[in-house]
Design a protein around this motif. Structure first.
Motif, PDB file in Angstrom:
ATOM      1  N   VAL A 215       0.841  -1.200   0.000  1.00  0.00           N
ATOM      2  CA  VAL A 215       0.000   0.000   0.000  1.00  0.00           C
ATOM      3  C   VAL A 215       0.877   1.253   0.000  1.00  0.00           C
ATOM      4  N   ALA A 216       1.915   1.232   0.822  1.00  0.00           N
ATOM      5  CA  ALA A 216       2.837   2.372   0.876  1.00  0.00           C
ATOM      6  C   ALA A 216       3.504   2.585  -0.480  1.00  0.00           C
ATOM      7  N   GLU A 217       3.961   1.494  -1.099  1.00  0.00           N
ATOM      8  CA  GLU A 217       4.596   1.603  -2.412  1.00  0.00           C
ATOM      9  C   GLU A 217       3.625   2.174  -3.443  1.00  0.00           C
ATOM     10  N   ASP A 218       2.367   1.727  -3.397  1.00  0.00           N
ATOM     11  CA  ASP A 218       1.364   2.209  -4.343  1.00  0.00           C
ATOM     12  C   ASP A 218       1.094   3.701  -4.146  1.00  0.00           C
ATOM     13  N   LEU A 219       0.966   4.121  -2.896  1.00  0.00           N
ATOM     14  CA  LEU A 219       0.726   5.542  -2.613  1.00  0.00           C
ATOM     15  C   LEU A 219       1.893   6.406  -3.072  1.00  0.00           C
ATOM     16  N   ILE A 220       3.106   5.972  -2.777  1.00  0.00           N
ATOM     17  CA  ILE A 220       4.290   6.733  -3.165  1.00  0.00           C
ATOM     18  C   ILE A 220       4.423   6.778  -4.683  1.00  0.00           C
ATOM     19  N   THR A 221       4.193   5.634  -5.332  1.00  0.00           N
ATOM     20  CA  THR A 221       4.304   5.567  -6.791  1.00  0.00           C
ATOM     21  C   THR A 221       3.264   6.463  -7.458  1.00  0.00           C
ATOM     22  N   SER A 222       2.057   6.463  -6.917  1.00  0.00           N
ATOM     23  CA  SER A 222       1.003   7.328  -7.481  1.00  0.00           C
ATOM     24  C   SER A 222       1.385   8.798  -7.364  1.00  0.00           C
ATOM     25  N   LYS A 223       1.864   9.201  -6.203  1.00  0.00           N
ATOM     26  CA  LYS A 223       2.295  10.584  -5.988  1.00  0.00           C
ATOM     27  C   LYS A 223       3.461  10.925  -6.914  1.00  0.00           C
ATOM     28  N   LEU A 224       4.380   9.988  -7.071  1.00  0.00           N
ATOM     29  CA  LEU A 224       5.549  10.177  -7.934  1.00  0.00           C
ATOM     30  C   LEU A 224       5.122  10.380  -9.385  1.00  0.00           C
ATOM     31  N   HIS A 225       4.168   9.587  -9.860  1.00  0.00           N
ATOM     32  CA  HIS A 225       3.680   9.738 -11.231  1.00  0.00           C
ATOM     33  C   HIS A 225       3.025  11.101 -11.435  1.00  0.00           C
TER      34      HIS A 225
ATOM     35  N   ASP B 124       8.288  26.416  -9.326  1.00  0.00           N
ATOM     36  CA  ASP B 124       7.491  25.191  -9.195  1.00  0.00           C
ATOM     37  C   ASP B 124       8.303  23.958  -9.573  1.00  0.00           C
ATOM     38  N   LEU B 125       9.061  24.066 -10.656  1.00  0.00           N
ATOM     39  CA  LEU B 125       9.860  22.932 -11.116  1.00  0.00           C
ATOM     40  C   LEU B 125      10.902  22.535 -10.080  1.00  0.00           C
ATOM     41  N   ARG B 126      11.575  23.506  -9.498  1.00  0.00           N
ATOM     42  CA  ARG B 126      12.572  23.188  -8.457  1.00  0.00           C
ATOM     43  C   ARG B 126      11.909  22.442  -7.295  1.00  0.00           C
ATOM     44  N   GLN B 127      10.735  22.916  -6.875  1.00  0.00           N
ATOM     45  CA  GLN B 127      10.018  22.267  -5.769  1.00  0.00           C
ATOM     46  C   GLN B 127       9.594  20.852  -6.150  1.00  0.00           C
ATOM     47  N   LEU B 128       9.109  20.691  -7.365  1.00  0.00           N
ATOM     48  CA  LEU B 128       8.700  19.369  -7.830  1.00  0.00           C
ATOM     49  C   LEU B 128       9.888  18.408  -7.899  1.00  0.00           C
ATOM     50  N   LEU B 129      11.023  18.901  -8.338  1.00  0.00           N
ATOM     51  CA  LEU B 129      12.221  18.056  -8.399  1.00  0.00           C
ATOM     52  C   LEU B 129      12.677  17.625  -7.005  1.00  0.00           C
ATOM     53  N   LEU B 130      12.581  18.516  -6.043  1.00  0.00           N
ATOM     54  CA  LEU B 130      12.923  18.157  -4.664  1.00  0.00           C
ATOM     55  C   LEU B 130      11.959  17.107  -4.121  1.00  0.00           C
ATOM     56  N   GLU B 131      10.687  17.291  -4.389  1.00  0.00           N
ATOM     57  CA  GLU B 131       9.668  16.331  -3.942  1.00  0.00           C
ATOM     58  C   GLU B 131       9.865  14.980  -4.621  1.00  0.00           C
ATOM     59  N   GLU B 132      10.195  15.013  -5.908  1.00  0.00           N
ATOM     60  CA  GLU B 132      10.457  13.771  -6.643  1.00  0.00           C
ATOM     61  C   GLU B 132      11.631  13.022  -6.024  1.00  0.00           C
ATOM     62  N   GLU B 133      12.692  13.733  -5.726  1.00  0.00           N
ATOM     63  CA  GLU B 133      13.873  13.110  -5.117  1.00  0.00           C
ATOM     64  C   GLU B 133      13.523  12.501  -3.758  1.00  0.00           C
ATOM     65  N   LYS B 134      12.766  13.239  -2.957  1.00  0.00           N
ATOM     66  CA  LYS B 134      12.359  12.755  -1.639  1.00  0.00           C
ATOM     67  C   LYS B 134      11.534  11.474  -1.757  1.00  0.00           C
ATOM     68  N   LEU B 135      10.597  11.456  -2.691  1.00  0.00           N
ATOM     69  CA  LEU B 135       9.762  10.274  -2.870  1.00  0.00           C
ATOM     70  C   LEU B 135      10.543   9.087  -3.411  1.00  0.00           C
ATOM     71  N   LEU B 136      11.473   9.337  -4.323  1.00  0.00           N
ATOM     72  CA  LEU B 136      12.313   8.248  -4.832  1.00  0.00           C
ATOM     73  C   LEU B 136      13.151   7.634  -3.718  1.00  0.00           C
ATOM     74  N   ASN B 137      13.698   8.471  -2.854  1.00  0.00           N
ATOM     75  CA  ASN B 137      14.475   7.971  -1.718  1.00  0.00           C
ATOM     76  C   ASN B 137      13.594   7.184  -0.757  1.00  0.00           C
ATOM     77  N   LEU B 138      12.390   7.677  -0.516  1.00  0.00           N
ATOM     78  CA  LEU B 138      11.467   6.977   0.361  1.00  0.00           C
ATOM     79  C   LEU B 138      11.083   5.617  -0.231  1.00  0.00           C
ATOM     80  N   LEU B 139      10.831   5.585  -1.527  1.00  0.00           N
ATOM     81  CA  LEU B 139      10.479   4.343  -2.190  1.00  0.00           C
ATOM     82  C   LEU B 139      11.617   3.334  -2.093  1.00  0.00           C
TER      83      LEU B 139
END
Length: 77
Positions: A9-19, A58-73
């Motif tokens: 479930v955690a992987e699915d939630l993170i992957t959905s947010k990442l997409h 916005d792009l800088r913020q999105l890239l930071l969030e993407e990196e955070k989610l990839l690390n969490l995944l």
């Protein structure tokens, strides 16, 4: 408060947010007809794209969030 989730479930939630984040990144790049985040940010910073400041922020913020989610995944796999 602690909430427990099944790994799947955690992987699915993170992957959905990442997409969703990756889709927003692609929308910004498409708007400026760019294929690289680095290129867009450089051109925006250098003033090649007038009125691109909000998209660059916005792009800088999105890239930071993407990196955070990839690390969490990675950490839960």
């Amino acid at each position: 408060m602690t909430v427990e989730l099944k790994k799947e479930v955690a992987e699915d939630l993170i992957t959905s947010k990442l997409h969703r984040i990756q889709s927003l990144i692609a929308e910004i790049l498409d708007r400026w007809k760019e294929t690289s985040t680095d290129t867009f940010l450089t051109k925006a910073r250098d003033g090649n794209y007038p009125n691109s400041e909000n998209d660059a922020i916005d792009l800088r913020q999105l890239l930071l969030e993407e990196e955070k989610l990839l690390n969490l995944l990675k950490s839960i796999q």
